[in-house]
Structures are given as structure tokens and as C-alpha cells.
Scaffold this motif. Structure first.
Motif, PDB file in Angstrom:
ATOM      1  N   PHE A 131      46.231  42.916  37.114  1.00  0.00           N
ATOM      2  CA  PHE A 131      45.747  41.430  37.789  1.00  0.00           C
ATOM      3  C   PHE A 131      46.338  41.056  36.724  1.00  0.00           C
ATOM      4  O   PHE A 131      45.756  40.069  37.243  1.00  0.00           O
ATOM      5  N   CYS A 132      46.362  40.797  35.352  1.00  0.00           N
ATOM      6  CA  CYS A 132      46.424  39.866  34.075  1.00  0.00           C
ATOM      7  C   CYS A 132      47.823  39.211  33.989  1.00  0.00           C
ATOM      8  O   CYS A 132      48.820  40.220  33.871  1.00  0.00           O
ATOM      9  N   PHE A 136      37.304  35.726  22.233  1.00  0.00           N
ATOM     10  CA  PHE A 136      38.566  35.999  22.211  1.00  0.00           C
ATOM     11  C   PHE A 136      38.972  36.434  23.602  1.00  0.00           C
ATOM     12  O   PHE A 136      38.840  37.590  22.897  1.00  0.00           O
ATOM     13  N   GLY A 173      46.337  38.481  24.991  1.00  0.00           N
ATOM     14  CA  GLY A 173      45.871  39.140  23.699  1.00  0.00           C
ATOM     15  C   GLY A 173      45.057  39.868  23.788  1.00  0.00           C
ATOM     16  O   GLY A 173      44.068  39.902  24.221  1.00  0.00           O
ATOM     17  N   PRO A 196      42.274  40.937  21.246  1.00  0.00           N
ATOM     18  CA  PRO A 196      42.311  40.882  19.809  1.00  0.00           C
ATOM     19  C   PRO A 196      41.520  42.649  19.018  1.00  0.00           C
ATOM     20  O   PRO A 196      41.920  41.981  18.040  1.00  0.00           O
ATOM     21  N   SER A 199      36.527  39.950  22.711  1.00  0.00           N
ATOM     22  CA  SER A 199      36.625  40.995  24.041  1.00  0.00           C
ATOM     23  C   SER A 199      38.155  41.908  23.814  1.00  0.00           C
ATOM     24  O   SER A 199      39.204  41.534  23.871  1.00  0.00           O
ATOM     25  N   THR A 200      37.855  42.826  24.232  1.00  0.00           N
ATOM     26  CA  THR A 200      38.573  44.139  24.251  1.00  0.00           C
ATOM     27  C   THR A 200      38.751  45.142  25.634  1.00  0.00           C
ATOM     28  O   THR A 200      37.352  44.939  26.625  1.00  0.00           O
ATOM     29  N   SER A 248      35.828  44.717  28.526  1.00  0.00           N
ATOM     30  CA  SER A 248      36.475  44.653  29.812  1.00  0.00           C
ATOM     31  C   SER A 248      36.413  45.962  31.038  1.00  0.00           C
ATOM     32  O   SER A 248      37.335  46.863  30.537  1.00  0.00           O
ATOM     33  N   HIS A 285      35.811  46.700  34.452  1.00  0.00           N
ATOM     34  CA  HIS A 285      36.769  46.355  36.350  1.00  0.00           C
ATOM     35  C   HIS A 285      36.712  47.872  37.049  1.00  0.00           C
ATOM     36  O   HIS A 285      37.102  47.234  38.348  1.00  0.00           O
ATOM     37  N   ILE A 340      33.419  38.945  37.650  1.00  0.00           N
ATOM     38  CA  ILE A 340      34.223  36.917  36.584  1.00  0.00           C
ATOM     39  C   ILE A 340      35.385  37.094  37.884  1.00  0.00           C
ATOM     40  O   ILE A 340      35.884  37.904  38.527  1.00  0.00           O
ATOM     41  N   TYR A 356      37.685  35.880  40.434  1.00  0.00           N
ATOM     42  CA  TYR A 356      39.712  36.317  39.921  1.00  0.00           C
ATOM     43  C   TYR A 356      39.983  34.847  40.077  1.00  0.00           C
ATOM     44  O   TYR A 356      40.271  34.641  41.207  1.00  0.00           O
ATOM     45  N   ASN A 357      40.776  34.425  39.466  1.00  0.00           N
ATOM     46  CA  ASN A 357      41.735  33.233  39.091  1.00  0.00           C
ATOM     47  C   ASN A 357      43.493  34.515  39.346  1.00  0.00           C
ATOM     48  O   ASN A 357      43.537  34.980  39.091  1.00  0.00           O
ATOM     49  N   THR A 406      46.743  34.886  40.774  1.00  0.00           N
ATOM     50  CA  THR A 406      47.627  35.007  39.981  1.00  0.00           C
ATOM     51  C   THR A 406      49.265  35.493  40.845  1.00  0.00           C
ATOM     52  O   THR A 406      48.483  35.744  42.154  1.00  0.00           O
ATOM     53  N   ALA A 422      43.676  31.025  34.660  1.00  0.00           N
ATOM     54  CA  ALA A 422      43.496  32.327  34.520  1.00  0.00           C
ATOM     55  C   ALA A 422      44.607  32.656  33.439  1.00  0.00           C
ATOM     56  O   ALA A 422      45.699  31.988  32.688  1.00  0.00           O
ATOM     57  N   CYS A 423      43.727  34.070  32.718  1.00  0.00           N
ATOM     58  CA  CYS A 423      44.931  34.108  31.000  1.00  0.00           C
ATOM     59  C   CYS A 423      46.091  34.815  31.522  1.00  0.00           C
ATOM     60  O   CYS A 423      46.661  35.002  32.030  1.00  0.00           O
TER      61      CYS A 423
HETATM   62  N1  SAH Z   1      42.474  41.798  25.765  1.00  0.00           N
HETATM   63  C1  SAH Z   1      41.587  41.367  25.787  1.00  0.00           C
HETATM   64  C2  SAH Z   1      40.920  39.754  26.304  1.00  0.00           C
HETATM   65  C3  SAH Z   1      41.619  39.076  27.061  1.00  0.00           C
HETATM   66  S1  SAH Z   1      41.297  38.972  28.864  1.00  0.00           S
HETATM   67  C4  SAH Z   1      40.322  42.706  27.524  1.00  0.00           C
HETATM   68  O1  SAH Z   1      40.666  42.596  28.514  1.00  0.00           O
HETATM   69  O2  SAH Z   1      39.137  41.779  27.490  1.00  0.00           O
HETATM   70  C5  SAH Z   1      40.355  38.348  28.553  1.00  0.00           C
HETATM   71  C6  SAH Z   1      39.809  38.696  30.254  1.00  0.00           C
HETATM   72  O3  SAH Z   1      39.964  38.126  31.606  1.00  0.00           O
HETATM   73  C7  SAH Z   1      39.277  40.394  30.410  1.00  0.00           C
HETATM   74  O4  SAH Z   1      38.558  40.515  30.926  1.00  0.00           O
HETATM   75  C8  SAH Z   1      40.126  40.138  31.342  1.00  0.00           C
HETATM   76  O5  SAH Z   1      40.394  41.226  32.453  1.00  0.00           O
HETATM   77  C9  SAH Z   1      39.666  39.139  32.538  1.00  0.00           C
HETATM   78  N2  SAH Z   1      41.201  38.087  33.444  1.00  0.00           N
HETATM   79  C10 SAH Z   1      42.223  38.312  33.299  1.00  0.00           C
HETATM   80  N3  SAH Z   1      42.965  37.799  34.230  1.00  0.00           N
HETATM   81  C11 SAH Z   1      42.599  37.470  34.950  1.00  0.00           C
HETATM   82  C12 SAH Z   1      41.785  36.444  36.048  1.00  0.00           C
HETATM   83  N4  SAH Z   1      43.973  36.531  36.259  1.00  0.00           N
HETATM   84  N5  SAH Z   1      41.214  36.185  36.568  1.00  0.00           N
HETATM   85  C13 SAH Z   1      40.526  36.206  36.235  1.00  0.00           C
HETATM   86  N6  SAH Z   1      39.906  36.832  35.096  1.00  0.00           N
HETATM   87  C14 SAH Z   1      40.996  37.523  34.245  1.00  0.00           C
END
Ligand code: SAH
Length: 339
Positions: free
Chosen positions: A110-111, A145, A149, A151, A178-179, A201, A203, A274, A276-277, A279, A318-319
Motif C-alpha cells: 500500500f506504500c 521516524f 525507509g 529506520p 517506527s518499524t 506497523s 496492519h 491510520i 489511508y492516504n 496513492t 503520504a509516505c
Molecule cells: N518503515 C517504517 C517507517 C516508515 S512508514 C514502518 O513501516 O513503520 C511510516 C508509517 O506510514 C507506516 O506505518 C506505514 O505503514 C504508513 N504508511 C505508508 N503508506 C501510507 C499511506 N499511503 N497512508 C497512510 N499511511 C501510510
């Protein structure tokens, strides 16, 4: 500022050992140039301006949202893209979201960052320069963080940067890493003396679904990850935030909330849902009704759960979204169709 280059340059110039600390103290307070470091000899300020760039990063694009959020697309000296965000909340909190890598080697479905090619780990100075950029705009007090990436795959540099964050105004207790559940990194954080916060994270509680969303789950299965988190809690006595991105029709049913509550000890974990933003990977965020029903079910089962405030919606916060856009713009230029 490249702090290794700074100390090397000062040593080569025969400067006393305390100079590097003086330069850092000014920088951490948010001055905008060497020129403003008034307790350094004038000549030294000029030499530093020529030999040690004030930042390792350049700002390529700045987006300001109506809620005060500022999102930057930055580049390293060798041209790698990364993002950093400042979020301002009504209660006065000023929180930074920092990147630890340019791109990400993990491929969460999803990222947006997961869809880009992995660049490289950022250095400690490149991580700090993100924070320093915002420190020159405002005082700051929290840091996560949660930018681009993973961290815990770049933990030495993340820890080196975190050690200096208190000088900028961000205590270790207000710094969260955050991992995805990178177990060796969680174990190292458990051993580290800094009282950093841990965020996981998660999910999806179901292993098959989690592997689909986060392929890293095959390497580090959730049960083992939770065991590592519990060792962290046993040592640090600090609650762990579980991040759970709400995806419409995928992981957002009330039954899935029950599954989640079953595997999390409410004394150790707090859940942050969270929104979702979107993408361009073809997934939709859950409706606010589904999010509220999920949250209510977790609470009913005794597990603390909040819904994350969305910030910067109008600027693709969003990330990975800004950098992914910049990369496709690069690609367009490369094939001669860009401006
Ligand atoms: N790699 C680490 C930190 C970076 S992402 C991790 O996964 O925790 C930080 C957070 O943003 C994570 O929980 C990730 O799942 C979330 N994230 C990624 N894409 C997103 C999106 N489009 N909308 C909302 N949250 C998102």
C-alpha cells in the motif's frame, strides 16, 4: 551539515577541539548560516562557508498545507530524493517526520515509497539536516521516524542522529522509531540506553493477509515480532504504539478488530488507526464509519485505540508520495517529454 567533514576541516586548520561543539550549538539553535556564529573568528566563518556546506541537503520542493503542515522534497548531495514533514497541532505540538533511507528496500503493497527503487541509507548528518531545516523555521519538540525507509535497517545512523536531537529541542522520550518489525533492530533498541519510543506497523493480525500487505512478514513473522516487542517493553516499560493503516474491505472489518485485540496485550500496546492516504497502488482508505466501528470494538475489548489526525491531506503527505512524483518527473525528463 556533514559533522565528520566539519571536525576534519577544523582539525586540518589547527582549530581547538571545542570549535566543533560551538558550531554545532549554533546550528542546533536554528541559525541560518556560519555568518551568524558570532563567537567564531570572522575568518573561520568564511572558511567554513567555503569548505563545509551548511546543509548536506537541498530543498527541491516545499508544499505547505492549510493546516500548517510543511512537506519537503529534498535531495542529498549525490542526488537521492527524500522527504521530511513538519506537523503543527492545535495543542502547540511541533512534530517532525523524518526519513532514514532514500527509497525503501521493503515492498509494502500500500506504500508509495515501496514502489520506488531503493536508493541508500541516509547518513546521520543527512537525517539531522532534515530536522535542522525545520528548526530554522520554528521550535520543534517531537520526532517520528515515519518518513521514507525502514529506520531499523539503518539503525547506527538513526541512533547517532537521535543522540543529538535533544540539542535541537526533541528529547529521547519524544522520539519514536517506527518499524515493520525488523527483529534484530528491535533487539538493539531494547539494549540501547536511550529511552526512545517504539512503534510497530502491524496492519493485519492474520499472517497470510499480513504477508500479502507486508512481504517482510515471511522473514520476520508477527508472533516473533511481538515477542521482540514484549522484550522491549519488559526492559523499557514504555508502551508500544501499533500502527494500523485502514484499508477499505481489506483489513477493516469488526471481526479483524477482534483478531487484533486477541494478539495484543492492552498493558503493552496502544493502537493508532491510520486513515489511508490514497496513492496510485489501487487501494482505497476505509470509510470513517468503518474506522470508528473498528476503534470502538478494540476499546470494547479493553485495548486502547485512537484514530490518527490527518495532516497535510491537501499536499500528498503520504509516505513516499512527493518523492515518487519527483521520480516520475525525472523519468519524463529522461525520455524527453518533460519540460
Ligand atoms: N518503515 C517504517 C517507517 C516508515 S512508514 C514502518 O513501516 O513503520 C511510516 C508509517 O506510514 C507506516 O506505518 C506505514 O505503514 C504508513 N504508511 C505508508 N503508506 C501510507 C499511506 N499511503 N497512508 C497512510 N499511511 C501510510
Amino acid at each position: 551539515m556533514d559533522l565528520d567533514l566539519l571536525s576534519q576541516t577544523l582539525t586540518d586548520m589547527g582549530q581547538p577541539a571545542y570549535r566543533a561543539r560551538q558550531v554545532w550549538d549554533w546550528t542546533a539553535k536554528g541559525v541560518a548560516s556560519y555568518e551568524q556564529m558570532t563567537n567564531l573568528p570572522h575568518q573561520l566563518r568564511e572558511t567554513l562557508s567555503e569548505q563545509v556546506p551548511f546543509s548536506t541537503l537541498t530543498v527541491e520542493n516545499e508544499a505547505r498545507a492549510s493546516d500548517g503542515t510543511i512537506k519537503l522534497l529534498m535531495r542529498t548531495a549525490d542526488g537521492r530524493p527524500l522527504e521530511a514533514v513538519l506537523m503543527r497541532y492545535r495543542d502547540g505540538r511541533r512534530s517532525l517526520c523524518l526519513s532514514s533511507q532514500s527509497g525503501c528496500p521493503l515492498t509494502c503493497a500500500f506504500c508509495a515509497t515501496g514502489q520506488m527503487r531503493f536508493g541508500r541509507n541516509l547518513t546521520a548528518s543527512e537525517i539531522l539536516d532534515q530536522a535542522l531545516h525545520f528548526r530554522r523555521i520554528t521550535e520543534v519538540d517531537h520526532c517520528v521516524f515515519m518518513g521514507m525507509g525502514e529506520p531499523l535497517m539503518n539503525l547506527d545512523n538513526v541512533l547517532a542522529a537521535s543522540r543529538r536531537l535533544p540539542d535541537i529541542g526533541i528529547t529521547h522520550r519524544r522520539t519514536a522509531v517506527s518499524t515493520v518489525g525488523w527483529i534484530p533492530g528491535i533487539d538493539r533498541l531494547t539494549e540501547d540506553p536511550m529511552p526512545l519510543r517504539l512503534a510497530l506497523s502491524l496492519h493485519a493480525a492474520d499472517p497470510a493477509l499480513r504477508s500479502q500487505l507486508m512481504p517482510v512478514n515471511d522473514r520476520y513473522p508477527l508472533a516473533d515480532v511481538l515477542a521482540a516487542c514484549e522484550r522491549f517493553y519488559a526492559r523499557k516499560r514504555r508502551m508500544i504504539f501499533v500502527e494500523y493503516v485502514m484499508l477499505d474491505g481489506i483489513n477493516d472489518s469488526v471481526g479483524q478488530a477482534r483478531e487484533l485485540a486477541q494478539i495484543l496485550d492492552p498493558r503493552i500496546y496502544k493502537v493508532n488507526l491510520i486513515p489511508y492516504n490514497p496513492t496510485d497502488v489501487g487501494m482505497r482508505g476505509s470509510t470513517s464509519r468503518a474506522i470508528e466501528a473498528f476503534r470502538a470494538e478494540l476499546e470494547r475489548l479493553g485495548l486502547g485505540a485512537t484514530v490518527r489526525l490527518t495532516r497535510g491531506r491537501d499536499i500528498a503527505a503520504a509516505c513516499g508520495q512527493l518523492a515518487a512524483g519527483a521520480l516520475s518527473a525525472d523519468a519524463a525528463v529522461a525520455v524527453g517529454i518533460g519540460s
